[in-house]
Design a protein around this motif. Sequence first.
Motif, mmCIF file in Angstrom:
data_model
loop_
_atom_site.group_PDB
_atom_site.id
_atom_site.type_symbol
_atom_site.label_atom_id
_atom_site.label_comp_id
_atom_site.label_asym_id
_atom_site.label_seq_id
_atom_site.Cartn_x
_atom_site.Cartn_y
_atom_site.Cartn_z
ATOM 1 N N ASP A 862 5.760 -18.881 -18.894
ATOM 2 C CA ASP A 862 6.363 -18.205 -18.711
ATOM 3 C C ASP A 862 5.829 -17.105 -17.360
ATOM 4 O O ASP A 862 5.284 -16.418 -17.289
ATOM 5 C CB ASP A 862 7.353 -17.237 -20.366
ATOM 6 C CG ASP A 862 7.112 -17.367 -20.986
ATOM 7 O OD1 ASP A 862 8.699 -18.090 -20.507
ATOM 8 O OD2 ASP A 862 7.040 -18.005 -21.608
ATOM 9 N N LEU A 866 11.070 -17.938 -15.625
ATOM 10 C CA LEU A 866 11.491 -19.225 -15.691
ATOM 11 C C LEU A 866 10.249 -19.675 -16.875
ATOM 12 O O LEU A 866 9.109 -18.657 -17.393
ATOM 13 C CB LEU A 866 10.743 -19.598 -14.462
ATOM 14 C CG LEU A 866 10.823 -20.967 -14.097
ATOM 15 C CD1 LEU A 866 11.481 -21.492 -13.375
ATOM 16 C CD2 LEU A 866 10.454 -21.154 -11.872
ATOM 17 N N ASN A 867 10.569 -20.649 -17.460
ATOM 18 C CA ASN A 867 9.360 -21.330 -18.082
ATOM 19 C C ASN A 867 8.989 -22.672 -17.975
ATOM 20 O O ASN A 867 10.068 -23.645 -17.879
ATOM 21 C CB ASN A 867 10.070 -21.640 -20.027
ATOM 22 C CG ASN A 867 8.950 -22.200 -20.311
ATOM 23 O OD1 ASN A 867 8.891 -23.311 -20.667
ATOM 24 N ND2 ASN A 867 7.836 -21.303 -21.146
ATOM 25 N N SER A 948 13.042 -24.476 -17.561
ATOM 26 C CA SER A 948 13.806 -23.740 -18.379
ATOM 27 C C SER A 948 14.270 -22.658 -17.465
ATOM 28 O O SER A 948 13.361 -21.803 -16.821
ATOM 29 C CB SER A 948 13.544 -23.423 -19.337
ATOM 30 O OG SER A 948 13.735 -23.884 -20.138
ATOM 31 N N TYR A 949 15.382 -21.966 -16.864
ATOM 32 C CA TYR A 949 15.142 -20.768 -16.831
ATOM 33 C C TYR A 949 16.968 -19.974 -17.243
ATOM 34 O O TYR A 949 17.541 -20.385 -17.284
ATOM 35 C CB TYR A 949 15.784 -20.999 -15.065
ATOM 36 C CG TYR A 949 16.645 -19.718 -14.019
ATOM 37 C CD1 TYR A 949 15.260 -18.464 -14.009
ATOM 38 C CD2 TYR A 949 17.769 -18.965 -14.126
ATOM 39 C CE1 TYR A 949 15.265 -17.783 -13.297
ATOM 40 C CE2 TYR A 949 18.029 -17.991 -13.910
ATOM 41 C CZ TYR A 949 17.148 -17.460 -12.907
ATOM 42 O OH TYR A 949 17.046 -15.956 -12.002
ATOM 43 N N THR A 950 16.204 -18.587 -17.611
ATOM 44 C CA THR A 950 16.339 -17.795 -18.771
ATOM 45 C C THR A 950 17.554 -16.679 -17.199
ATOM 46 O O THR A 950 16.704 -16.507 -16.653
ATOM 47 C CB THR A 950 16.161 -17.229 -19.604
ATOM 48 O OG1 THR A 950 15.519 -17.825 -20.551
ATOM 49 C CG2 THR A 950 17.397 -16.138 -20.756
ATOM 50 N N ARG A 968 21.077 -19.823 -20.869
ATOM 51 C CA ARG A 968 19.424 -20.984 -20.447
ATOM 52 C C ARG A 968 19.577 -22.295 -20.089
ATOM 53 O O ARG A 968 20.397 -22.678 -21.366
ATOM 54 C CB ARG A 968 18.033 -20.608 -21.531
ATOM 55 C CG ARG A 968 17.275 -21.346 -20.856
ATOM 56 C CD ARG A 968 16.101 -21.548 -22.564
ATOM 57 N NE ARG A 968 16.431 -22.016 -23.403
ATOM 58 C CZ ARG A 968 15.719 -21.912 -24.421
ATOM 59 N NH1 ARG A 968 14.084 -21.209 -24.735
ATOM 60 N NH2 ARG A 968 15.757 -23.325 -25.566
ATOM 61 N N THR A 970 17.679 -25.567 -18.881
ATOM 62 C CA THR A 970 16.903 -26.568 -19.047
ATOM 63 C C THR A 970 16.995 -27.950 -18.452
ATOM 64 O O THR A 970 17.728 -28.359 -18.641
ATOM 65 C CB THR A 970 16.428 -26.355 -20.497
ATOM 66 O OG1 THR A 970 16.214 -25.055 -20.990
ATOM 67 C CG2 THR A 970 14.817 -26.957 -20.618
#
Length: 1020
Positions: A862, A866-867, A948-950, A968, A970
């Motif tokens: 994280d 962003l993940n 992924s982006y939150t 989110r 993804t």
Amino acid sequence: MRRIAILVLTLFLTAGVSALHAQDRQLTGRVTAGDTGAGIAGAAVSVRGTTTSTFTNEDGSFTFRVPNRTVTLVIAVIGYRTQELSVPVGQQTVQVQLDVDALALDELVVTGAVTSLSRQVLPNAVSTVSAEELDRAPSETVERSLQGKVAGAVIDANGGAPGGGMQVRLRGVSTINGLSEPLYVVDGVAMSNAAIPSNQNAVTRASGGSNASNTQDAVVNRIADLNPDEIESIEILKGASAAAIYGSLAANGVVIITTKRGQVGRPRFSLKQSFGTFDLSNTLGFRQWETFDEVAAFFLDPAESTDEDTASFRSLYGSGQAFEHEELLAGRNDLSYETALSVSGGNESTRYFVSGLVKNDEGVIAGTGVAKEALRVNLDQRLGSRFNLQVNTGLTHSLANRGLTNNDNSGTSFYMVFPFTPNFVDLRPTNESGAVVEDALYDRDALEGVTFPDNPFERSNPLQTAALITNDENVWRFVGAGNLTANLVTAPQHELSLILGGGVDWFSQENELFFPPSLQFEPLDGQPGTRLDGTATNLSANLSVNGVYTFRPDGASWSSTTSGGFSYLDQDLEILRIEARALTAGEEQVDAGTNIQVFDNRQRTKVEGLFVQEELFMLEDRLLLTAAMRADRNSNNADPGDFFFYPKAAASFRFIEPTTWLDHLKLRAAYGESGNPPLYGQKFTPLNSTGNLGGLPGLTVVGTTGADDLRIERQREIETGFDATMFGARASLEVTYYKKFVSDLLLSRARAQSTGFTTEFFNGGKLETQGIEIALAATPVQGFINWTTRGTFFHDNSKVTSLPVPSFRTGGFGTALGAFQIEEDSSATQIVADISEGDSSFVAKVGDANPDFKLAWINDIDVGGLNFYFLWDWQKGGNLINLTKLLYDFGGNTVDYDADPQFVENIGPVEVMDTLTLGERRVTGFGVETRPYIEDASYIKLREASLSYTLPESWTEGLWGTSVDRIRLTLSGRNLLTFTDYTGLDPEVSNFGNQPIARNIDVAPFPPSRSFWLSVDVNF
């Protein structure tokens, strides 16, 4: 009268306890996250030693009444470390801060039918997988979501067909002829994982060869019906030392699935929308024919071929254009989608969770794919201060289109035809003007006015077969469960609860297969057109009554929990098949056939069990001692009234902060027993209809029977290991060694013909399996960047230590093609085959299906919103019998057939071998040298990857006029990369589906695919 007196006394005691605690006070507080300070919603706050509890609101606050004395609060929520807090008399407010539990060190794990323990004290190695870990990339089945995430589990796809077809083996081999699948328990309901053939064998005649098995239909095991989006957590009890409480159902481990439940607060909605596509990830390729002279040299015999034959082949060869048949067959990339919506909410008395799913995965071959709809409603209801009711209901519907793959003896299955069809043959459809219409390969609406050419080399045109056949599997499934918990006694030192549970598992599977008369192969048997219908219905019902008593002496350093109960399981499965051939005017319905056959099979099994378990904490919860005993009986045993007993004992001891860097060290050891009952057909003798004999119906005995004392296989397991938490809970290590001893194996032996039977199943022989499992997790970086990494490793091996019958072969197609041989003092998964040395040829071991080890590496990073996540899965070793390659060699169509000769074991005179190509060498050696087709199945796969982006809260606050908690985006994929030296389509394949031993056989499977997805998650 005595029972009535005890009941009345219990009621008086309960009333007395209630009066004793009538004096209470109001306590308010707030639970926040240690890393952000934000309130934690849905955290459970309970008073230890009582049934008094509540849940935090959306901002983390709570208010409830507690006894007017010093109490200990227990605060727990998934994702955070559980905390206990002492609140003295007079204090009315509390503040609680919970630390993130990135490594899941404090999660609760099931240890019995109705009890659970914190992982910190657990005496067994139990793997858990959370909802977040399951949801990294859209998956067709739960088992696919588990791949690479469980140490000790081999989870493989039997082929690439959409809709499922998986095999799961926990801790190696446990049986030779018994059930090899683990037990699946969903919300307390024992689920059927039956794999029911579609009956495509009636056309493919796969069982007409040397291996008469009906498991070659690329079957779907019914756990595929579960919706992964509904699942909260999965716990895997891998061995008898952990799963002994389930008795004769647990020889292959237990997979306990818990679905999601409601949380206190206003209704919270979660919407997930995904769009994706599946793409063919590997092809076998074809031999390249450079000139017509090569074609003539291979296909035409100068001594027998005529000028007409030569002209015919010259016309087929044409200009030598190569057609990519595999890409034409499996080049479909239609849009797939998945929509999941759920709502959760409630108050302290009533909580609810409702979810729905609509999903459609399009397969890479025309006419293949799977559509699924699912609905779940879970309810938690508190009835007064002493009763809690849980109701769980789930309904799913799926329609899978399976295509036509795997072994056949009729020249119909796709990859059974390709080996004998050179790539210069044009199989593409054309319209009336002769123009190619490739749209007709993937779109059935484009078939009008289209003609497929006949395949001059085989009995079918695979492109025509894929475009015109129907192979549908339509399944409805309902699972319902209810649990009522009555807290009869609640006191600081005593707790007594009664749990009544029950549930049903019902499914209906309908298979509809249609092969129209226009198919090239259909008229060849003189009965053009085939319609196959299959209906399977299963109803399983289970009932349980359990009690739990906890005793905590005041001021003592020990406590105990005693549980016991009764369970009953009734499973009823019926399978009905209808075959109709020679369809009048090509009509699809069964009654249009002029040759109709009907087959019916019914199986019913009953299991009754009693258990008692004691868990004793000593030395201030540092030492845990556990003992249990289960007794059950099974109707599949020769004597259904006999009870078999399964003991269990385990212990763990914890060292708290033994060094500055070692936070926690736990030593553990366990012993347990379980059993594997005979299969239904091993006890009961099937009867086959002979049709009408002189106008009267007749039956014949198939020829198998069970011994008079046929009983369960007995499994005993020893497990030992340690768990360590290090560097301020920044790292954890789990190491486990196990060894299991299986006796009274289910075996078969020949009977004298005078008895009226040919085969008898009996108990005898012994098997040992041992292995090691390692799980490592760490958070190397914490702060603005959070990095969690996990790794799992395991190795196991098995040996048959005693065998009361001569060595025998199980599965496969004989030693010329590779077979699995069971013999004393040898691996249970060894592969034997014909080999040649010098001038002699003999049968010897050539490999082993069991891998040397499996290793997986998971990373979760994280950075702000962003993940990045990825999962690598590595299998080292293990052999596969590649019979697809053998078929391509027979057809002279292997991609390396013309390659320069390489070293192959001596299979003929050297002067002859030196003149042959590589493919010719392999074919020449057939029947005396099988080793070229026994291949290493090692691989490294990128199982899952996602980015992924939150969106920041400032972007989503007040969006669409409502409170949006999170949005989110993804990008994800599954099985994106594969690195392997295996020359087949995929090193994960099993022609015979999920079998105890004969798993690793590659015969014309559905080709593998990778998937790509774009998802949007909105919580509001």
